[in-house]
Design a protein around this motif. Structure first.
Motif, PDB file in Angstrom:
ATOM      1  N   PHE A 144     -10.582  28.950  -1.491  1.00 10.23           N
ATOM      2  CA  PHE A 144     -11.991  28.553  -1.322  1.00 10.23           C
ATOM      3  C   PHE A 144     -11.787  27.770  -2.702  1.00 10.23           C
ATOM      4  O   PHE A 144     -10.779  28.269  -3.381  1.00 10.23           O
ATOM      5  N   ARG A 145     -11.581  26.477  -2.863  1.00 10.27           N
ATOM      6  CA  ARG A 145     -11.407  24.839  -3.146  1.00 10.27           C
ATOM      7  C   ARG A 145     -12.056  25.465  -4.278  1.00 10.27           C
ATOM      8  O   ARG A 145     -13.690  26.198  -4.392  1.00 10.27           O
ATOM      9  N   ILE A 146     -11.579  25.061  -5.794  1.00 11.57           N
ATOM     10  CA  ILE A 146     -12.613  25.020  -6.884  1.00 11.57           C
ATOM     11  C   ILE A 146     -12.138  23.507  -7.010  1.00 11.57           C
ATOM     12  O   ILE A 146     -11.244  23.459  -7.552  1.00 11.57           O
ATOM     13  N   ARG A 147     -13.384  23.500  -8.251  1.00 10.40           N
ATOM     14  CA  ARG A 147     -13.539  21.621  -8.661  1.00 10.40           C
ATOM     15  C   ARG A 147     -14.729  21.576  -9.707  1.00 10.40           C
ATOM     16  O   ARG A 147     -15.404  22.224  -9.204  1.00 10.40           O
ATOM     17  N   VAL A 148     -15.019  21.655 -11.032  1.00 10.73           N
ATOM     18  CA  VAL A 148     -15.492  21.361 -11.644  1.00 10.73           C
ATOM     19  C   VAL A 148     -15.660  19.791 -12.528  1.00 10.73           C
ATOM     20  O   VAL A 148     -14.542  19.642 -13.057  1.00 10.73           O
ATOM     21  N   THR A 149     -16.102  19.177 -12.647  1.00  6.41           N
ATOM     22  CA  THR A 149     -15.976  17.840 -12.940  1.00  6.41           C
ATOM     23  C   THR A 149     -16.507  17.790 -14.426  1.00  6.41           C
ATOM     24  O   THR A 149     -17.556  19.051 -14.980  1.00  6.41           O
ATOM     25  N   PRO A 150     -16.212  16.510 -15.541  1.00 12.67           N
ATOM     26  CA  PRO A 150     -16.053  17.218 -16.957  1.00 12.67           C
ATOM     27  C   PRO A 150     -18.263  17.351 -17.332  1.00 12.67           C
ATOM     28  O   PRO A 150     -18.393  16.891 -17.829  1.00 12.67           O
ATOM     29  N   GLU A 151     -18.444  16.594 -16.330  1.00 10.92           N
ATOM     30  CA  GLU A 151     -19.867  15.744 -16.975  1.00 10.92           C
ATOM     31  C   GLU A 151     -20.978  17.693 -16.434  1.00 10.92           C
ATOM     32  O   GLU A 151     -21.164  17.829 -16.985  1.00 10.92           O
ATOM     33  N   MET A 152     -20.328  18.353 -15.555  1.00 10.07           N
ATOM     34  CA  MET A 152     -21.084  19.850 -15.186  1.00 10.07           C
ATOM     35  C   MET A 152     -20.352  20.705 -16.416  1.00 10.07           C
ATOM     36  O   MET A 152     -20.952  21.714 -16.342  1.00 10.07           O
ATOM     37  N   ARG A 153     -19.169  20.668 -16.630  1.00  9.61           N
ATOM     38  CA  ARG A 153     -18.633  21.736 -17.572  1.00  9.61           C
ATOM     39  C   ARG A 153     -19.130  21.768 -18.657  1.00  9.61           C
ATOM     40  O   ARG A 153     -19.567  22.590 -19.748  1.00  9.61           O
ATOM     41  N   GLY A 154     -19.260  20.016 -18.966  1.00  7.25           N
ATOM     42  CA  GLY A 154     -20.611  19.863 -20.030  1.00  7.25           C
ATOM     43  C   GLY A 154     -22.122  20.109 -20.383  1.00  7.25           C
ATOM     44  O   GLY A 154     -22.840  20.821 -21.015  1.00  7.25           O
ATOM     45  N   ALA A 155     -22.133  19.875 -19.138  1.00 12.65           N
ATOM     46  CA  ALA A 155     -23.386  21.148 -18.759  1.00 12.65           C
ATOM     47  C   ALA A 155     -23.798  22.817 -19.058  1.00 12.65           C
ATOM     48  O   ALA A 155     -24.983  22.899 -18.846  1.00 12.65           O
ATOM     49  N   ILE A 156     -22.553  23.220 -18.907  1.00 13.25           N
ATOM     50  CA  ILE A 156     -22.940  24.554 -19.267  1.00 13.25           C
ATOM     51  C   ILE A 156     -22.953  24.667 -20.042  1.00 13.25           C
ATOM     52  O   ILE A 156     -22.074  24.604 -21.252  1.00 13.25           O
ATOM     53  N   ALA A 157     -23.890  25.857 -20.925  1.00 10.63           N
ATOM     54  CA  ALA A 157     -24.536  25.846 -21.929  1.00 10.63           C
ATOM     55  C   ALA A 157     -23.873  27.579 -22.373  1.00 10.63           C
ATOM     56  O   ALA A 157     -23.234  28.015 -23.109  1.00 10.63           O
ATOM     57  N   GLU A 158     -23.434  28.543 -21.418  1.00  9.04           N
ATOM     58  CA  GLU A 158     -22.782  29.577 -21.395  1.00  9.04           C
ATOM     59  C   GLU A 158     -22.325  29.945 -20.234  1.00  9.04           C
ATOM     60  O   GLU A 158     -23.107  29.900 -18.798  1.00  9.04           O
ATOM     61  N   PRO A 159     -21.393  31.075 -20.159  1.00 14.23           N
ATOM     62  CA  PRO A 159     -20.893  32.006 -18.798  1.00 14.23           C
ATOM     63  C   PRO A 159     -21.959  32.237 -17.874  1.00 14.23           C
ATOM     64  O   PRO A 159     -23.153  32.781 -17.828  1.00 14.23           O
ATOM     65  N   ALA A 160     -21.868  31.961 -16.751  1.00 14.98           N
ATOM     66  CA  ALA A 160     -23.277  32.841 -15.837  1.00 14.98           C
ATOM     67  C   ALA A 160     -24.547  31.544 -15.359  1.00 14.98           C
ATOM     68  O   ALA A 160     -25.175  32.241 -14.896  1.00 14.98           O
ATOM     69  N   ARG A 166     -20.392  24.088   3.953  1.00 15.58           N
ATOM     70  CA  ARG A 166     -18.986  23.271   4.434  1.00 15.58           C
ATOM     71  C   ARG A 166     -17.733  23.912   3.595  1.00 15.58           C
ATOM     72  O   ARG A 166     -17.041  23.027   3.820  1.00 15.58           O
ATOM     73  N   ARG A 167     -17.820  25.008   3.418  1.00 26.09           N
ATOM     74  CA  ARG A 167     -16.775  25.236   2.466  1.00 26.09           C
ATOM     75  C   ARG A 167     -15.561  25.822   2.573  1.00 26.09           C
ATOM     76  O   ARG A 167     -14.549  25.591   1.784  1.00 26.09           O
ATOM     77  N   GLU A 168     -15.639  26.152   3.925  1.00 19.24           N
ATOM     78  CA  GLU A 168     -14.551  26.376   4.838  1.00 19.24           C
ATOM     79  C   GLU A 168     -13.537  24.771   5.340  1.00 19.24           C
ATOM     80  O   GLU A 168     -12.397  24.547   5.549  1.00 19.24           O
ATOM     81  N   THR A 169     -14.173  23.801   5.302  1.00 22.31           N
ATOM     82  CA  THR A 169     -13.839  22.397   5.541  1.00 22.31           C
ATOM     83  C   THR A 169     -13.375  21.123   4.118  1.00 22.31           C
ATOM     84  O   THR A 169     -12.925  20.408   4.621  1.00 22.31           O
ATOM     85  N   VAL A 170     -14.503  21.105   3.949  1.00 24.29           N
ATOM     86  CA  VAL A 170     -14.673  20.563   2.618  1.00 24.29           C
ATOM     87  C   VAL A 170     -13.095  20.704   1.403  1.00 24.29           C
ATOM     88  O   VAL A 170     -12.591  21.384   1.187  1.00 24.29           O
ATOM     89  N   GLY A 171     -12.519  19.291   1.182  1.00 27.34           N
ATOM     90  CA  GLY A 171     -11.133  19.640   0.381  1.00 27.34           C
ATOM     91  C   GLY A 171     -10.202  19.443   0.984  1.00 27.34           C
ATOM     92  O   GLY A 171      -8.863  19.217   0.737  1.00 27.34           O
ATOM     93  N   GLU A 172     -10.106  20.093   2.768  1.00 30.52           N
ATOM     94  CA  GLU A 172      -8.968  19.978   2.866  1.00 30.52           C
ATOM     95  C   GLU A 172      -8.618  18.549   3.462  1.00 30.52           C
ATOM     96  O   GLU A 172      -7.313  18.789   3.644  1.00 30.52           O
ATOM     97  N   THR A 173      -9.982  17.716   3.894  1.00 32.93           N
ATOM     98  CA  THR A 173      -8.571  16.180   3.936  1.00 32.93           C
ATOM     99  C   THR A 173      -9.723  15.372   3.352  1.00 32.93           C
ATOM    100  O   THR A 173     -10.478  15.468   2.647  1.00 32.93           O
ATOM    101  N   GLY A 174      -9.006  14.047   3.179  1.00 38.22           N
ATOM    102  CA  GLY A 174     -10.085  12.916   2.180  1.00 38.22           C
ATOM    103  C   GLY A 174     -10.787  12.314   2.940  1.00 38.22           C
ATOM    104  O   GLY A 174     -11.224  12.742   3.756  1.00 38.22           O
TER     105      GLY A 174
END
Ligand code: SF4
Length: 352
Positions: A38-54, A115-123
């Motif tokens: 499964f693809r992994i992607r986190v934007t800088p905005e959401m990375r900044g919104a994470i206060a602590e793991p989990a 839709r995790r099986e298909t999101v990101g597989e094409t543009g």
């Protein structure tokens, strides 16, 4: 018009998450296996919104070894998009509306996505397939509504999005174009005045914002949402009920109040779908109903979403109410009646 095409979106590497302290070195081997599935992607905005793991933001985007567990009832296409596809890129499940899968790309890859099986597989949908899909819509007057989703339509370049909206706006039998998106929250810098003007130029366009926890609503995200509303674009929201993230009345109430204050009408609370490797996120139907009962006690009707289930296998969405749900022959076994009067079995995770 300036084309604000964005740079290709790179996947987030397990190494990057580990370097940021969001995953542990001892989990690396398992998470690399998750990344192969499964693809992994986190934007800088959401990375900044994470206060602590989990925390409630991290748990939505940072992979977990639990995703390697697939339960027997989990499906590659849990809501049956493919079973109702008359032409590539289009799902026609209900007579009066279609889903146009205008792109498979998202700015983030949510760990619970159905839709995790298909999101990101094409543009973006290739031009010939887009034309065929628009021709199908134009030739089918029963279709009154087009839903742009799954990937995220606001990841398209403004030029391409403007073109699609213009073409849809020439189809006289359409009453509504809905754009289902995570972008105002996960990549709010994308919500420019130019984009707002393009959306506003489509007279029947609505935005349906996908957000699951108030912690996602950063100051930048709130500004982006206000910009959309101030440009006259009506907004609804949808939320997935997720164990460990928002499965408390306090978390949901805080989110619903924040959205209402931002002038976004809460629309759907989705029961978590049977996507592969997502059982750790799924609540029981009873837990969801109990939460909704508590929210009805706490909140006005303007804030309350409809709690719904997409019946596995493509039988459509139904509200989780006594009209559609009756107790089966054991605790956690439900008989679900679809919109055509057919009944289906649904079993809560703890009782499977
Ligand atoms: S943004 Fe929506 S379609 Fe994309 S991964 Fe998240 S839930 Fe799935």
């Amino acid at each position: 018009m300036t084309d604000h095409s964005r740079q290709p979106r790179a996947r987030t590497r397990v190494y990057d998450l580990e370097r940021d302290g969001l995953t542990a070195p001892e989990a690396r081997a398992d998470l690399e296996r998750v990344a192969e599935e499964f693809r992994i992607r986190v934007t800088p905005e959401m990375r900044g919104a994470i206060a602590e793991p989990a925390d409630p933001v991290a748990a939505q985007f940072v992979p977990s070894a639990k995703e390697l567990t697939t339960r027997p009832e989990e499906l590659e296409d849990p809501i049956g998009d493919d079973a109702h596809s008359p032409v590539p890129g289009l799902t026609h499940r209900y007579p009066d509306r279609v889903i146009l899968h205008i792109t498979k790309t998202c700015d983030v890859y949510c760990r619970f996505c159905f839709r995790r099986e298909t999101v990101g597989e094409t543009g973006p949908l290739p031009e010939d397939q887009l034309t065929a899909a628009l021709d199908y819509i134009a030739a089918t007057p029963a279709i009154r509504e087009v839903i742009l989703t799954g990937g995220d339509p606001l990841t398209l370049s403004t030029r391409r999005l403007a073109s699609v909206l213009e073409r849809l706006s020439t189809i006289p039998h359409l009453d509504q174009i809905r754009l289902h998106t995570r972008v105002p929250v996960v990549a709010p810098e994308r919500i420019t005045d130019t984009l707002c003007h393009i959306l506003r130029a489509a007279p029947t366009a609505w935005i349906v914002l996908h957000t699951n926890h108030a912690q996602e609503l950063t100051p930048t995200a709130r500004t982006a949402i206000a910009r959309l509303v101030d440009h006259g674009i009506p907004m609804l929201s949808q939320t997935v009920l997720l164990r460990g993230i928002n499965d408390s009345a306090d978390a949901l109430e805080t989110l619903l109040r924040a959205l209402t204050k931002l002038r976004v009408k809460p629309y759907y609370l989705h029961h978590c779908d049977l996507a592969r490797g997502t059982s750790h996120f799924r609540t029981t139907i009873t837990e969801g109903r109990t939460l909704m009962a508590e929210l009805r006690r706490r909140c006005s009707g303007t804030m309350l979403p409809n709690y719904v289930l997409d019946i596995p296998g493509g039988h459509g969405k139904v509200p989780i109410t006594a009209d559609h749900f009756t107790q089966g022959d054991s605790p956690g076994h439900w008989r679900v009646t679809d919109r055509n009067g057919r009944t289906h079995d649904y079993r809560d995770p703890a009782t499977r």
